[in-house]
Design an enzyme around this catalytic site. Structure first.
Site, PDB file in Angstrom:
ATOM      1  CG  ASP A  50      -4.269   2.670  10.643  1.00  0.00           C
ATOM      2  OD1 ASP A  50      -5.394   3.347  10.800  1.00  0.00           O
ATOM      3  OD2 ASP A  50      -4.452   1.884   9.727  1.00  0.00           O
ATOM      4  NE  ARG A  75      -2.661   0.950   3.594  1.00  0.00           N
ATOM      5  CZ  ARG A  75      -3.478   1.258   4.539  1.00  0.00           C
ATOM      6  NH1 ARG A  75      -4.824   1.481   4.317  1.00  0.00           N
ATOM      7  NH2 ARG A  75      -3.240   1.048   5.832  1.00  0.00           N
TER       8      ARG A  75
END
Length: 532
Positions: free
Chosen positions: A452, A168
């Protein structure tokens, strides 16, 4: 120390440490320069288009399915490319940053795939930008190892037992200030893409798989088209057959939920599915409608579940869209992590089983976990649903699903209240996360959850919205103001470990994105400016 052979017009301003030349190779930097020169102007135009849409929503216009792409949605004849090698079975995917220890743990986790994260579970500290793809290259070469300061050794298991790597890169909004092309900052997205593709693309092909990506934070199908063009350029530049690259797009912004089919269509030769990036989706819902009053005020963050109407509409539409077009539908993150506290651990596994059970029953083909200790539990839920011999649920077309724009926008039906306890929790988590982010760690264990950037984004956006819309707490009857947030921030810092001065950078960054008059689109942008 390494030395770099720089192509014309390329400047690297970050420190060049040992082996950095293996990742910052002339070929990789040539690709960065090519992508920048051909695509960056469009990237900036698309970021401007986001701002234009945000202004229209603020003025009262609602998001809706696009009339100009109606034919794409109504044409039942097109499908995305067939499932690529290594992406047929994605029933459980590990997520996590690409530091050396995590790379080994993720590849040893028993998951079917690993989201090797250069985005929300990472930070764009220069060392992470270069060493992330280096660690992946070493993993593919079988040379990676790690010894902790305590002397614990980490090594890879057999290659045939390792999950498929899906990288990602950063979102379109993030720059890379340490690599300049023709004097301009480059795109973090294109840098991450180019460095990994050049270092690891052929190695993945040689292993019978391919260079696969997760594309984050998109807000429109035109942004997906930009990714598709990057893939075409990259494959041609490196002599890789077109269609070798595959991308799973995260539907994690409110605007993207209205363009799911169009996003798949733009990437159809390179598409491997969509993911329900649910925490960022909550952040985007708040962000997009932050000035529109009571109908878009969500209750305390921890009370918003995936079963509330507007989240249910979003996930069901995602499964229906994917399976209609032959694409994989991947569920959201389970942030639970194992605990030494037996009661906490029992609760975590029960919640994970319920969450993944809901996703499996809805037709998802797999889902995310944030810790190796949760892989088996997630695998068991999806395996039980699939049955013997099946690796996905693409044949579950969910033709019963029909979702309207009004259902996607139905935030006001979310039950719950805004409380001072919830406000304190938002401040606490945002401060703790930012304190770690600014030192280079993007995946942080806080209160038995692996957090996150999405969590911090939800937290600070709720606070900004509550101040802007003059919300009163249900439990204490206090008007949420800038002064109240400042007071609570200092109270919470006094309760956190260390000296108050240890939290100065985190405090300043948090207040910049939570109580300023102007809303910052992403907290990572001002935070990145504070990062060397």
């Amino acid at each position: 120390m390494s030395t770099l052979n720089l192509p014309d017009g390329v400047e690297v301003t970050g420190p060049v440490k040992d082996r950095y030349d293996e990742i910052l190779s002339p070929k990789a930097l040539e690709l960065v320069a090519k992508l920048h020169r051909e695509l960056n102007a469009r990237r900036l135009e698309l970021l401007d288009a986001r701002e234009d849409k945000a202004k229209r929503v603020a003025a009262g216009e609602d998001l809706d399915f696009l009339p100009e792409t109606k034919d794409i949605r109504q044409d039942d004849s097109w499908k995305v490319a067939p499932l690529a090698p290594g992406l047929e079975d994605r029933r459980v995917e590990m997520t996590g940053p690409t530091d050396r220890k995590m790379t080994i743990n993720a590849l040893n986790s028993g998951a079917k795939a690993w989201l090797a994260d250069q985005e929300d579970a990472n930070t764009p500290m220069w060392g992470n930008v270069v060493e992330g793809p280096m660690n992946l290259m070493d993993a593919l070469d079988g040379t990676i190892d790690f010894t902790s300061p305590q002397g614990k050794e980490y090594k890879l298991v057999e290659a045939d037992k390792q999950p498929t790597i899906i990288v990602r890169p950063r979102g379109w909004h993030l720059p890379e200030k340490h690599i300049l092309v023709d004097g301009e900052e480059t795109s973090g997205s294109l840098v991450d893409f180019a460095l990994y593709l050049t270092a690891c693309g052929q190695k993945q092909i040689d292993r019978g798989k391919g260079p696969y990506f997760y594309c984050p934070k998109m807000e429109s199908h035109l942004e997906a088209r930009l990714w598709n063009d990057a893939f075409v350029i990259g494959q041609d530049f490196l002599g890789i057959p077109q269609g070798t690259i595959r991308a799973t797009c995260l539907i994690e912004t409110f605007p993207a939920a209205f363009e799911m089919e169009e996003i798949l269509y733009e990437l159809r030769d390179h598409s491997s599915g969509l993911n329900a990036g649910r925490w960022d989706y909550l952040f985007s819902a708040i962000k997009t409608y932050r000035t529109r009053g009571a109908d878009f005020i969500l209750p305390d963050r921890n009370t918003v579940t995936m079963t509330v109407p507007f989240m249910r509409a979003y996930t069901e539409l995602l499964v229906r869209t994917c399976h209609k077009r032959g694409a994989s539908a991947i569920g959201g993150m389970a942030a639970f992590i194992p605990s030494k506290d037996e009661a906490v651990n029992k609760n975590a596994f029960e919640k994970l089983a319920a969450d993944k059970g809901r996703e499996a029953n809805d037709g998802f083909d797999g889902s995310w976990v944030a810790h190796p200790g949760m892989v088996q539990a997630c695998d068991e839920v999806f395996s039980a649903k699939f049955g013997e011999g099946k690796t996905n649920q693409l044949d579950n077309l969910r033709e019963d699903v029909s979702v309207t724009a009004q259902q996607l926008l139905d935030v006001k039906s979310t039950p719950g209240e805004v409380t001072e306890a919830g406000l304190r929790a938002n401040i606490d988590v945002a401060l703790q996360y930012l304190n770690s982010w600014l030192t280079g760690r993007g995946a942080v264990a806080i209160h038995n959850l692996m957090e996150d950037a999405a969590t911090a984004e939800i937290s600070r956006s709720q606070i900004w919205q509550q101040i802007k819309n003059e919300v009163t707490t249900a439990d204490t009857g206090k008007l949420i103001t800038k002064d109240l947030v400042l007071q609570l921030t200092d109270e919470i810092i006094a309760e956190l470990p260390g000296e108050a001065s240890d939290w100065n950078d985190a405090r300043a960054t948090f207040l910049e994105v939570a109580v300023a008059d102007d809303y910052a689109n992403f907290l990572t942008l001002p935070a990145y400016e504070r990062m060397p």
